[in-house]
Design a protein around this motif. Structure first.
Motif, PDB file in Angstrom:
ATOM      1  N   ASN A 260       1.033  -1.189   0.039  1.00 16.16           N
ATOM      2  CA  ASN A 260      -0.051   0.030  -0.065  1.00 16.16           C
ATOM      3  C   ASN A 260       0.860   1.155   0.033  1.00 16.16           C
ATOM      4  N   SER A 261       2.358   1.225   0.458  1.00 15.44           N
ATOM      5  CA  SER A 261       2.899   2.274   0.635  1.00 15.44           C
ATOM      6  C   SER A 261       3.531   2.956  -0.420  1.00 15.44           C
ATOM      7  N   VAL A 262       3.640   1.669  -1.432  1.00 13.83           N
ATOM      8  CA  VAL A 262       4.804   2.045  -2.838  1.00 13.83           C
ATOM      9  C   VAL A 262       3.609   2.307  -3.672  1.00 13.83           C
ATOM     10  N   ARG A 263       4.145   2.801  -4.760  1.00 18.52           N
ATOM     11  CA  ARG A 263       3.306   3.498  -6.033  1.00 18.52           C
ATOM     12  C   ARG A 263       3.488   2.605  -7.005  1.00 18.52           C
ATOM     13  N   SER A 264       4.462   1.528  -7.265  1.00 16.45           N
ATOM     14  CA  SER A 264       4.533   0.592  -8.147  1.00 16.45           C
ATOM     15  C   SER A 264       5.377  -0.437  -7.393  1.00 16.45           C
ATOM     16  N   MET A 265       4.564  -2.104  -8.126  1.00 18.93           N
ATOM     17  CA  MET A 265       5.164  -3.397  -7.486  1.00 18.93           C
ATOM     18  C   MET A 265       4.737  -4.357  -8.528  1.00 18.93           C
ATOM     19  N   MET A 266       5.617  -5.023  -8.996  1.00 21.70           N
ATOM     20  CA  MET A 266       6.348  -6.235 -10.491  1.00 21.70           C
ATOM     21  C   MET A 266       6.500  -7.499  -9.474  1.00 21.70           C
ATOM     22  N   LEU A 267       6.018  -8.958  -9.460  1.00 22.08           N
ATOM     23  CA  LEU A 267       6.266  -9.894  -9.065  1.00 22.08           C
ATOM     24  C   LEU A 267       6.559 -10.687 -10.079  1.00 22.08           C
ATOM     25  N   LEU A 268       7.604 -11.492  -9.493  1.00 21.99           N
ATOM     26  CA  LEU A 268       8.252 -12.412 -10.383  1.00 21.99           C
ATOM     27  C   LEU A 268       7.463 -13.907  -9.917  1.00 21.99           C
ATOM     28  N   SER A 269       7.471 -14.489 -11.270  1.00 23.63           N
ATOM     29  CA  SER A 269       6.812 -16.182 -10.763  1.00 23.63           C
ATOM     30  C   SER A 269       7.161 -17.318 -11.773  1.00 23.63           C
ATOM     31  N   GLU A 270       7.466 -18.477 -11.262  1.00 15.01           N
ATOM     32  CA  GLU A 270       7.833 -19.576 -11.914  1.00 15.01           C
ATOM     33  C   GLU A 270       6.280 -20.436 -12.534  1.00 15.01           C
ATOM     34  N   PRO A 271       5.249 -20.324 -12.640  1.00 16.40           N
ATOM     35  CA  PRO A 271       4.085 -20.967 -13.272  1.00 16.40           C
ATOM     36  C   PRO A 271       4.094 -21.854 -13.628  1.00 16.40           C
ATOM     37  N   ASP A 272       5.396 -22.828 -14.306  1.00 20.36           N
ATOM     38  CA  ASP A 272       5.545 -23.921 -14.614  1.00 20.36           C
ATOM     39  C   ASP A 272       6.998 -24.662 -14.481  1.00 20.36           C
ATOM     40  N   LYS A 273       6.954 -24.816 -12.954  1.00 17.92           N
ATOM     41  CA  LYS A 273       8.444 -25.247 -12.593  1.00 17.92           C
ATOM     42  C   LYS A 273       9.240 -27.212 -13.415  1.00 17.92           C
ATOM     43  N   GLU A 274       7.971 -27.347 -13.196  1.00 22.54           N
ATOM     44  CA  GLU A 274       8.488 -29.067 -13.261  1.00 22.54           C
ATOM     45  C   GLU A 274       8.791 -29.354 -15.232  1.00 22.54           C
ATOM     46  N   VAL A 281       7.347 -15.469 -15.359  1.00 20.41           N
ATOM     47  CA  VAL A 281       6.230 -15.005 -16.047  1.00 20.41           C
ATOM     48  C   VAL A 281       6.118 -13.588 -14.854  1.00 20.41           C
ATOM     49  N   LEU A 282       6.621 -12.040 -15.441  1.00 19.17           N
ATOM     50  CA  LEU A 282       7.018 -10.458 -14.625  1.00 19.17           C
ATOM     51  C   LEU A 282       5.569  -9.841 -15.255  1.00 19.17           C
ATOM     52  N   ARG A 283       4.723 -10.118 -13.567  1.00 22.92           N
ATOM     53  CA  ARG A 283       3.207  -9.465 -13.726  1.00 22.92           C
ATOM     54  C   ARG A 283       3.434  -8.067 -12.818  1.00 22.92           C
ATOM     55  N   PHE A 284       3.209  -6.884 -13.113  1.00 21.84           N
ATOM     56  CA  PHE A 284       2.602  -5.652 -12.834  1.00 21.84           C
ATOM     57  C   PHE A 284       1.595  -5.288 -11.909  1.00 21.84           C
ATOM     58  N   THR A 285       1.650  -5.822 -10.365  1.00 24.17           N
ATOM     59  CA  THR A 285       0.493  -6.053  -9.676  1.00 24.17           C
ATOM     60  C   THR A 285      -0.361  -4.910  -9.354  1.00 24.17           C
ATOM     61  N   LYS A 286       0.729  -3.915  -9.264  1.00 25.33           N
ATOM     62  CA  LYS A 286      -0.001  -2.852  -9.016  1.00 25.33           C
ATOM     63  C   LYS A 286       0.921  -0.902  -9.713  1.00 25.33           C
ATOM     64  N   ASN A 287       0.115  -0.605 -10.232  1.00 24.27           N
ATOM     65  CA  ASN A 287       0.144   1.091 -11.028  1.00 24.27           C
ATOM     66  C   ASN A 287      -0.212   2.134 -11.105  1.00 24.27           C
ATOM     67  N   ASN A 288       0.538   2.729  -9.891  1.00 23.81           N
ATOM     68  CA  ASN A 288      -0.818   3.887 -10.105  1.00 23.81           C
ATOM     69  C   ASN A 288      -0.720   4.595 -10.328  1.00 23.81           C
ATOM     70  N   ARG A 289       0.163   5.124 -11.403  1.00 34.62           N
ATOM     71  CA  ARG A 289       0.603   5.726 -12.751  1.00 34.62           C
ATOM     72  C   ARG A 289       0.640   5.441 -14.015  1.00 34.62           C
ATOM     73  N   GLY A 290      -0.206   4.667 -14.396  1.00 30.45           N
ATOM     74  CA  GLY A 290       0.012   3.789 -15.571  1.00 30.45           C
ATOM     75  C   GLY A 290      -1.003   2.096 -15.345  1.00 30.45           C
ATOM     76  N   ARG A 291      -0.624   1.818 -16.530  1.00 33.63           N
ATOM     77  CA  ARG A 291      -1.269   0.463 -16.366  1.00 33.63           C
ATOM     78  C   ARG A 291      -1.113  -0.533 -16.223  1.00 33.63           C
ATOM     79  N   LYS A 292      -1.759  -0.836 -15.264  1.00 29.46           N
ATOM     80  CA  LYS A 292      -1.469  -2.345 -14.188  1.00 29.46           C
ATOM     81  C   LYS A 292      -2.073  -3.883 -14.817  1.00 29.46           C
ATOM     82  N   ASP A 293      -1.931  -4.673 -13.879  1.00 32.51           N
ATOM     83  CA  ASP A 293      -2.240  -5.551 -14.245  1.00 32.51           C
ATOM     84  C   ASP A 293      -1.606  -6.407 -16.179  1.00 32.51           C
ATOM     85  N   GLN A 294      -0.181  -5.299 -16.453  1.00 32.90           N
ATOM     86  CA  GLN A 294       0.470  -6.056 -17.444  1.00 32.90           C
ATOM     87  C   GLN A 294       1.373  -7.704 -16.809  1.00 32.90           C
TER      88      GLN A 294
END
Length: 365
Positions: A260-274, A281-294
């Motif tokens: 909540n305190s930052v303006r932008s957040m990214m999440l890197l995940s391994e959806p198919d590790k096996e 997959v790099l998701r932009f989960t928060k973006n107060n000043r641009g498009r989110k959910d990229q």
């Protein structure tokens, strides 16, 4: 004199009506004698409103005949300048790798990072978890991937604090946070060198306080945001999400106030590790000043990660780079002779630093 008030038995207060009226009259007179631009402290001390630095509201009239400043981005639409961004990812997922990639591209004058236009200039990496040899290997391999000389990256600065002295803040007994000498030194360095980007690895290594305390989390992020705004620098905090944060896709850990305190957040995940261990997959989960959910699909290309689109545009090069094996060579990697065309060269002029896909195809044909 009024009778005493008995709270326990619920008795009514037998107050003298004349005294009560006199008290009300006195309060009304005091209220009338207080100017609209004065504020009362402790019931008897009046301070002019204009002398209170922390309480000066404005009206929209202040904006008249001025132009609002445009939003600046370190990475267009993804990482804002002048503010704090969190990059979260599970241990070993590759968040330090893509953070190093961003640092190198900013410092080397490369104007694209994973499909986003970026600012260029000095960059600082505060590495509080990985040893120097590991970071060196990353820097040299990423540089080799984009055909630049890692040893010529004069704008890339890396700080390796002692492992027992990585804290940026300490919590005092009353719960307040105090800056450490390391944070004060980093602020002084930023003021002197004016970097475009600062990456801090990681929250767990620099935050010596209660990670679930709303007050302490927000205070710490506010400290960093003040530095970012004052010096026009983008600050990226690396963090490890909780199991729940990975499951629900938010990337959060501990208190939700980190997010909540930052303006932008990214999440890197391994959806198919096996079945596909090279994919992230790099998701932009928060973006107060641009498009989110990229969402970006990345793929390991032997030396570093690249976008799936770039990997598909040059499949032969990607396949050869994927065969890289770790050795004791200068950049920590070695390949078959067919890859020798992708070699480190002295730092080229900006326009020529990033090879085009056409030149890559010619070298790997």
């Amino acid at each position: 004199m009024s009778a005493p008030v008995n709270i326990n038995d619920g008795a009514h207060v037998d107050a003298d009506s004349a005294a009560a009226e006199e008290l009300d009259a006195g309060q009304d007179a005091a209220a009338l004698s207080t100017s609209a631009d004065e504020i009362e402290f402790d019931g008897d001390e009046f301070i002019p409103f204009d002398d209170i630095d922390f309480c000066r509201p404005i009206t929209p009239k202040k904006w008249m005949d001025t132009v609002s400043a445009p939003q600046r981005w370190l990475a267009e639409g993804r990482v804002p300048s002048d503010d704090v961004t969190i990059l979260a990812g599970d241990g070993g997922s590759g968040k330090t790798e893509i953070a190093c990639q961003l640092l190198i591209y900013v410092a080397a004058g490369i104007d694209d990072w994973l499909g986003s236009a970026i600012e260029n200039g000095p960059a600082l990496f505060i590495s509080c978890e990985e040893p120097q040899d590991n970071i060196r290997r990353r820097v040299e391999c990423i540089s080799k991937h984009v055909n630049i000389d890692a040893h010529g990256l004069d704008d890339l600065h890396i700080l390796f604090p002692d492992l027992d002295d990585t804290w940026l803040v300490h919590a005092e007994r009353d719960g307040r946070l105090s800056k450490t000498s390391l944070l004060k030194g980093v602020e002084a360095w930023i003021a002197a060198h004016r970097p475009r980007l600062v990456v801090i690895d990681s929250v767990a290594a620099v935050f010596d306080a209660d990670a679930i305390s709303r007050r302490q989390v927000r205070t710490f992020v506010a400290m960093l945001r003040k530095v970012a705004r004052k010096h026009g620098v983008a600050i990226v905090l690396l963090d490890h999400p909780s199991v729940r944060g990975m499951t629900d896709g938010t990337g959060t850990a501990n208190s939700v106030d980190w997010r909540n305190s930052v303006r932008s957040m990214m999440l890197l995940s391994e959806p198919d590790k096996e079945d596909d261990p090279d994919m992230r997959v790099l998701r932009f989960t928060k973006n107060n000043r641009g498009r989110k959910d990229q969402k970006l699909t990345l793929r390991w290309a032997g030396l570093t990660f690249t976008t799936e689109a770039e990997a598909a545009a040059s499949p032969h090069r990607t396949a050869r780079l994927r065969s890289v094996r770790w050795t004791s060579s200068s950049c920590g990697c070695s390949t078959s002779g067919s890859l020798k065309a992708v070699r480190c060269t002295p730092r080229a002029p900006r326009a020529a630093r990033r090879p085009s896909l056409l030149s890559i195809r010619k070298r790997t044909a």
